[in-house]
Write a protein that holds these residues in place. Structure first.
Motif, PDB file in Angstrom:
ATOM      1  N   PHE A  15       0.834  -1.202   0.000  1.00 22.15           N
ATOM      2  CA  PHE A  15       0.000   0.000   0.000  1.00 22.15           C
ATOM      3  C   PHE A  15       0.864   1.246   0.000  1.00 22.15           C
ATOM      4  O   PHE A  15       1.895   1.309   0.679  1.00 22.15           O
ATOM      5  CB  PHE A  15      -0.933   0.009   1.213  1.00 22.15           C
ATOM      6  N   PRO A  31      -4.126   3.908  -1.437  1.00 23.17           N
ATOM      7  CA  PRO A  31      -4.234   2.970  -2.561  1.00 23.17           C
ATOM      8  C   PRO A  31      -3.153   1.909  -2.486  1.00 23.17           C
ATOM      9  O   PRO A  31      -2.150   2.057  -1.781  1.00 23.17           O
ATOM     10  CB  PRO A  31      -4.024   3.867  -3.783  1.00 23.17           C
ATOM     11  N   ARG A  32      -3.345   0.839  -3.225  1.00 26.41           N
ATOM     12  CA  ARG A  32      -2.271  -0.127  -3.413  1.00 26.41           C
ATOM     13  C   ARG A  32      -1.208   0.486  -4.316  1.00 26.41           C
ATOM     14  O   ARG A  32      -1.509   1.335  -5.169  1.00 26.41           O
ATOM     15  CB  ARG A  32      -2.812  -1.414  -4.023  1.00 26.41           C
ATOM     16  N   LEU A  35      -1.713   0.509  -8.201  1.00 26.78           N
ATOM     17  CA  LEU A  35      -2.982   0.972  -8.775  1.00 26.78           C
ATOM     18  C   LEU A  35      -2.755   1.783 -10.042  1.00 26.78           C
ATOM     19  O   LEU A  35      -3.481   1.623 -11.036  1.00 26.78           O
ATOM     20  CB  LEU A  35      -3.758   1.811  -7.758  1.00 26.78           C
ATOM     21  N   GLY A 217     -11.493   0.179   0.158  1.00 23.82           N
ATOM     22  CA  GLY A 217     -10.304   0.799  -0.414  1.00 23.82           C
ATOM     23  C   GLY A 217     -10.378   1.184  -1.874  1.00 23.82           C
ATOM     24  O   GLY A 217      -9.346   1.315  -2.528  1.00 23.82           O
ATOM     25  N   GLY A 218     -11.591   1.406  -2.401  1.00 18.94           N
ATOM     26  CA  GLY A 218     -11.728   1.709  -3.821  1.00 18.94           C
ATOM     27  C   GLY A 218     -11.331   3.108  -4.224  1.00 18.94           C
ATOM     28  O   GLY A 218     -11.312   3.420  -5.414  1.00 18.94           O
ATOM     29  N   ALA A 281      -8.709  -2.947  -5.704  1.00 24.89           N
ATOM     30  CA  ALA A 281      -8.631  -2.881  -4.237  1.00 24.89           C
ATOM     31  C   ALA A 281      -9.162  -4.144  -3.577  1.00 24.89           C
ATOM     32  O   ALA A 281      -8.702  -4.531  -2.498  1.00 24.89           O
ATOM     33  CB  ALA A 281      -9.407  -1.661  -3.734  1.00 24.89           C
TER      34      ALA A 281
END
Length: 385
Positions: A15, A31-32, A35, A217-218, A281
């Motif tokens: 993350f 975010p990851r 992403l 987590g979107g 996510a």
């Protein structure tokens, strides 16, 4: 290896935290790290060469169902009952509440006074629109009203987690109480999805909604999800009859014919990039599974409480099985505390008049983060008397 150690802590490195301690995942988490690669691939490999053809060639049109089915195991739902409708949480709640009221022609729409403000606003609007009586009861009064006046209640709206205190309401027993008096149960899962087992199918829930940007987590403004139990899908009549909810969207007929199944809950053109971000996510959450996510969340909360100064008032239940993914602390001048923690790279949020919420998103919050947070809180606050 301690209960709070690896291997789940290894997920945190995936993350993009920016060196911050994110204890506000119940509002918006990081975010990851890859992403941007996922989004760039959609733009470069799909949108750019495919243009409008990508809707069909690359499966874009199917994403609301594809992502809904991916989310379903985290909610305890079988496939075909969850869709990412493409709307905000408020719009999705409005759609679900009106549809539920149309299934039960009774005079009362019931809601808790402690509900999230949007739920109160939407419920009041729906009641005015449909000529229903909105009954707003305290937490305990909610159950009492169902017991004493349940034959008047068409729909009851509840949340499994109090957004302020984190206190849980049991989905199964509340839904059973609704059904015992002939009412439908609609659930707002915004503060539960991703950290708390909701077991929608097992608990016999009728309809549910939730946002994609909190524990899921979107990302900011991620679209909401809609759950409709299979038993209602042939009857449910949504007020927002968008063309993507049509049985044959590209026939462009003047009259609306609802799609079969959960697809009738779709509205307009899906927000493609937001759907891709939410899909991305969900991958680690689904890989870990809701039971492990919940276990980790509880353990992080317990570690936080163990390190907290005893003079600090904890508003949330001490029993980890009686709360959701966050703890609420009652502190004078909560806004100043929030800002003081932010200056120490610890992100929490304040809720008026005097609450600080500390959330334990299980994949990117680590035991080290918990220790850092308690030390930061102690340094911000004045020494105890």
């Amino acid at each position: 290896m301690s209960a709070l150690g690896d291997p789940i802590s290894e997920w945190a490195g995936g993350f993009a935290t920016g060196g911050l301690v994110h204890l506000n995942g119940n509002s918006l988490g990081p975010p990851r790290v890859d992403l941007t690669d996922r989004l760039a691939a959609v733009v470069t490999d799909q949108w750019t060469p495919g243009q409008v053809r990508a809707w069909f060639r690359d499966g874009w049109l199917d994403l609301p169902r594809t992502v809904g089915d991916k989310l379903a195991p985290l909610l305890g739902a079988a496939e075909g009952q969850v869709v990412i409708a493409g709307d905000t949480t408020s719009t999705t709640l409005f759609n679900a509440l009106v549809a539920a009221c149309r299934l039960r022609e009774r005079p009362v729409l019931l809601i808790e006074a402690e509900a999230f403000p949007t739920d109160l606003y939407i419920a009041a609007s729906v009641a005015r629109l449909l000529g229903r009586e909105l009954v707003v009861e305290s937490r305990d009064g909610f159950d009492t009203y169902l017991g004493e006046h349940g034959d008047r209640v068409g729909v009851a709206l509840a949340a499994p987690v109090d957004f302020r205190t984190g206190r849980r309401r049991d989905i199964g027993s509340t839904t059973a109480l609704c059904h015992a008096v002939g009412a439908l149960a609609v659930w707002d899962l915004c503060h539960a999805a991703g950290v708390l087992p909701t077991n929608l199918d097992t608990n016999d829930v009728d309809l549910a909604i939730g946002c994609g940007y909190k524990y899921l987590g979107g990302g900011p403004g991620a679209p909401a999800f809609l759950y409709v139990a299979a038993r209602w899908q042939s009857e449910v009549d949504f007020p927002l009859a968008g063309w993507h909810g049509h049985a044959d969207p590209f026939a462009m007929t003047p009259d609306f014919v609802p799609a079969a199944g959960i697809d009738r809950g779709r509205n307009g053109t899906p927000p493609l990039l937001s759907l891709v971000a939410l899909d991305h996510a969900l991958e680690p959450l689904v890989a870990v599974g809701i039971d492990e996510l919940h276990r980790r969340t509880k353990e992080l909360g317990e570690a936080f409480l163990a390190g907290l100064r005893p003079d600090i008032e904890v508003v949330s239940p001490r029993d980890p099985d009686q709360r959701g993914g966050h703890l609420a602390l009652r502190l004078p001048d909560a806004d100043a505390v929030e800002h003081g923690l932010a200056e120490r790279n610890v992100l929490v949020d304040a809720r008026p008049p005097d609450l600080i919420r500390v959330a334990f998103a299980p994949l990117y919050v680590t035991p080290e983060h918990v220790r850092t947070a308690t030390e930061a809180i102690h340094s911000v606050l004045a020494p105890p008397n």
